[in-house]
Design a protein around this motif. Structure first.
Motif, PDB file in Angstrom:
ATOM      1  N   LEU A   1       3.873   7.420   2.581  1.00 27.72           N
ATOM      2  CA  LEU A   1       4.288   6.259   3.362  1.00 27.72           C
ATOM      3  C   LEU A   1       4.004   4.985   2.584  1.00 27.72           C
ATOM      4  CD1 LEU A   1       2.462   7.491   6.552  1.00 27.72           C
ATOM      5  CD2 LEU A   1       4.923   7.122   6.509  1.00 27.72           C
TER       6      LEU A   1
ATOM      7  N   TYR B   1      -3.483   0.408  -3.386  1.00 28.77           N
ATOM      8  CA  TYR B   1      -3.361  -0.915  -2.779  1.00 28.77           C
ATOM      9  C   TYR B   1      -3.092  -1.929  -3.886  1.00 28.77           C
ATOM     10  CZ  TYR B   1      -5.185  -5.446  -1.264  1.00 28.77           C
ATOM     11  OH  TYR B   1      -5.355  -6.782  -1.006  1.00 28.77           O
TER      12      TYR B   1
ATOM     13  N   MET C   1       0.814  -1.197   0.000  1.00 23.63           N
ATOM     14  CA  MET C   1       0.000   0.000   0.000  1.00 23.63           C
ATOM     15  C   MET C   1       0.854   1.255   0.000  1.00 23.63           C
ATOM     16  SD  MET C   1      -2.139  -1.803   2.840  1.00 23.63           S
ATOM     17  CE  MET C   1      -0.918  -3.098   2.687  1.00 23.63           C
TER      18      MET C   1
ATOM     19  N   TYR D   1      -0.301 -10.268   5.971  1.00 18.60           N
ATOM     20  CA  TYR D   1      -1.628 -10.652   6.449  1.00 18.60           C
ATOM     21  C   TYR D   1      -2.731  -9.972   5.648  1.00 18.60           C
ATOM     22  CZ  TYR D   1       1.415 -11.443  10.484  1.00 18.60           C
ATOM     23  OH  TYR D   1       2.443 -11.813  11.312  1.00 18.60           O
ATOM     24  N   SER D   2      -3.873 -10.633   5.575  1.00 17.31           N
ATOM     25  CA  SER D   2      -5.024 -10.044   4.896  1.00 17.31           C
ATOM     26  C   SER D   2      -5.841  -9.192   5.854  1.00 17.31           C
ATOM     27  CB  SER D   2      -5.910 -11.133   4.297  1.00 17.31           C
ATOM     28  OG  SER D   2      -6.413 -11.961   5.330  1.00 17.31           O
ATOM     29  N   TRP D   3      -5.141  -8.541   6.772  1.00 13.99           N
ATOM     30  CA  TRP D   3      -5.790  -7.582   7.660  1.00 13.99           C
ATOM     31  C   TRP D   3      -4.762  -6.516   8.006  1.00 13.99           C
ATOM     32  CZ3 TRP D   3      -3.508  -7.890  12.557  1.00 13.99           C
ATOM     33  CH2 TRP D   3      -2.836  -9.073  12.839  1.00 13.99           C
ATOM     34  N   GLY D   4      -5.126  -5.576   8.857  1.00 12.37           N
ATOM     35  CA  GLY D   4      -4.382  -4.325   8.902  1.00 12.37           C
ATOM     36  C   GLY D   4      -3.171  -4.215   9.797  1.00 12.37           C
ATOM     37  N   LYS D   5      -2.471  -5.299  10.050  1.00 19.73           N
ATOM     38  CA  LYS D   5      -1.206  -5.196  10.768  1.00 19.73           C
ATOM     39  C   LYS D   5      -0.138  -4.884   9.733  1.00 19.73           C
ATOM     40  CE  LYS D   5       1.934  -7.611  13.914  1.00 19.73           C
ATOM     41  NZ  LYS D   5       2.175  -8.901  14.637  1.00 19.73           N
ATOM     42  N   LEU D   6       0.150  -3.590   9.583  1.00 18.30           N
ATOM     43  CA  LEU D   6       1.012  -3.122   8.517  1.00 18.30           C
ATOM     44  C   LEU D   6       2.393  -2.758   9.033  1.00 18.30           C
ATOM     45  CD1 LEU D   6      -1.480  -0.710   6.693  1.00 18.30           C
ATOM     46  CD2 LEU D   6      -1.170  -3.169   6.371  1.00 18.30           C
TER      47      LEU D   6
ATOM     48  N   PHE E   1       5.135  -0.085   8.109  1.00 15.28           N
ATOM     49  CA  PHE E   1       5.287   1.153   7.357  1.00 15.28           C
ATOM     50  C   PHE E   1       6.749   1.496   7.145  1.00 15.28           C
ATOM     51  CE2 PHE E   1       1.162   3.261   6.932  1.00 15.28           C
ATOM     52  CZ  PHE E   1       0.368   2.561   7.818  1.00 15.28           C
ATOM     53  N   GLY E   2       7.033   2.149   6.016  1.00 15.57           N
ATOM     54  CA  GLY E   2       8.304   2.818   5.865  1.00 15.57           C
ATOM     55  C   GLY E   2       8.285   4.124   6.651  1.00 15.57           C
TER      56      GLY E   2
ATOM     57  N   LEU F   1      -5.259   6.187   2.526  1.00 18.03           N
ATOM     58  CA  LEU F   1      -4.843   5.241   1.504  1.00 18.03           C
ATOM     59  C   LEU F   1      -4.913   5.856   0.110  1.00 18.03           C
ATOM     60  CD1 LEU F   1      -4.035   2.249   0.943  1.00 18.03           C
ATOM     61  CD2 LEU F   1      -6.468   1.848   0.482  1.00 18.03           C
TER      62      LEU F   1
ATOM     63  N   PRO G   1      -2.800   9.200   8.184  1.00 18.15           N
ATOM     64  CA  PRO G   1      -2.552   8.711   6.813  1.00 18.15           C
ATOM     65  C   PRO G   1      -3.866   8.349   6.112  1.00 18.15           C
ATOM     66  CG  PRO G   1      -1.143   7.585   8.418  1.00 18.15           C
ATOM     67  CD  PRO G   1      -2.167   8.334   9.203  1.00 18.15           C
TER      68      PRO G   1
ATOM     69  N   TYR H   1       0.257   5.187   1.384  1.00 12.90           N
ATOM     70  CA  TYR H   1      -0.583   6.129   2.112  1.00 12.90           C
ATOM     71  C   TYR H   1       0.011   7.529   1.969  1.00 12.90           C
ATOM     72  CZ  TYR H   1      -3.452   2.690   4.631  1.00 12.90           C
ATOM     73  OH  TYR H   1      -4.357   1.705   4.962  1.00 12.90           O
TER      74      TYR H   1
END
Lengths: 116, 111
Positions: free
Chosen positions: B88, B49, B34, B94-99, B101-102, B46, B44, B36
């Motif tokens: 960012l 994606y 992604m 994961y197919s959920w939002g534990k991302l 980030f740079g 989006l 942030p 952002y």
């Protein structure tokens, strides 16, 4: 409003004090996340709720940090015995569901915590 | 070493130029990518994606993912002063939002 709401927007506290940060997600969003963003860095994952339960709390840095979401809507991040290193922007995000993933987290504007 | 590396900038470009941003990563398990955008003192939001490798275009924005090189890019065509923000990259296995980030790249588009 229709977005994620976080309060307070700014919080200044003294070292050793207790702090609560509140997040009101978008209505109907079952997934809620807390991230922490230090100056000049990207957000760092803290905890993820699906409904009322913490599905993943692996990002909480230590046992001074705790979060709850008792009714599956509003969440509170609690920090005990604050330290100067806790100073950061605490971001809350929500998303509709964990099933259909589009990569989109809806972030609030954050709570800026300063520990003196 | 961080799992996601991103040049912090600032990157300054004249209005109308193409903005080129990129991130490298080390975790081969990442499959959701992604971009952002974050304005000063805002959360942030989006932009793009992408799942797995490939290109995706949306208006003035193009995202590219090269999993073999562990490299992702974002291009912004016909840049506007309103594009001035921090960009960012984010990714996850994961197919959920534990991302993950740079650090974000600050972009300044000058009129």
């Amino acid at each position: 409003g229709a977005g994620v709401s976080q309060t307070p927007s700014n919080k200044v506290t003294e070292k050793g004090k207790y702090v609560e940060l509140r997040c009101d997600p978008i209505s109907g969003h079952t997934a809620l996340y807390w991230y922490r963003q230090s100056l000049g860095q990207g957000p760092e994952f803290l905890i993820y709720f699906q409904g009322t339960g913490a599905a993943d709390d692996s990002g909480l840095p230590n046992d001074r940090f705790f979060a709850v979401r008792p009714e599956g809507s509003v969440s509170t991040l609690k920090i005990q015995r604050t330290e100067r290193g806790d100073s950061a922007v605490y971001l809350c995000a929500s998303s509709p569901s964990g099933r259909t993933y589009t990569g989109e987290l809806f972030f609030g504007e954050g709570s800026r915590l300063t520990v003196l | 070493q961080k799992e996601v590396e991103q040049d912090p900038g600032p990157l300054s470009v004249p209005e109308g130029a193409i903005v080129s941003l990129n991130c490298t990563y080390s975790n081969s398990a990442f499959q959701y990518f992604m971009w952002y955008r974050q304005y000063s003192r805002k959360g942030p939001e989006l932009l793009m994606y992408t799942y797995s490798s490939g290109n995706k275009e949306d208006g003035r924005f193009t995202a590219q993912v090269d999993k073999s090189s562990k490299y992702i890019s974002l291009f912004i065509r016909d840049s506007q002063p309103s594009d001035s923000a921090t960009y960012l990259c984010a990714m996850s296995p994961y197919s959920w939002g534990k991302l993950q980030f740079g650090a974000g790249t600050q972009v300044v588009v000058t009129p």
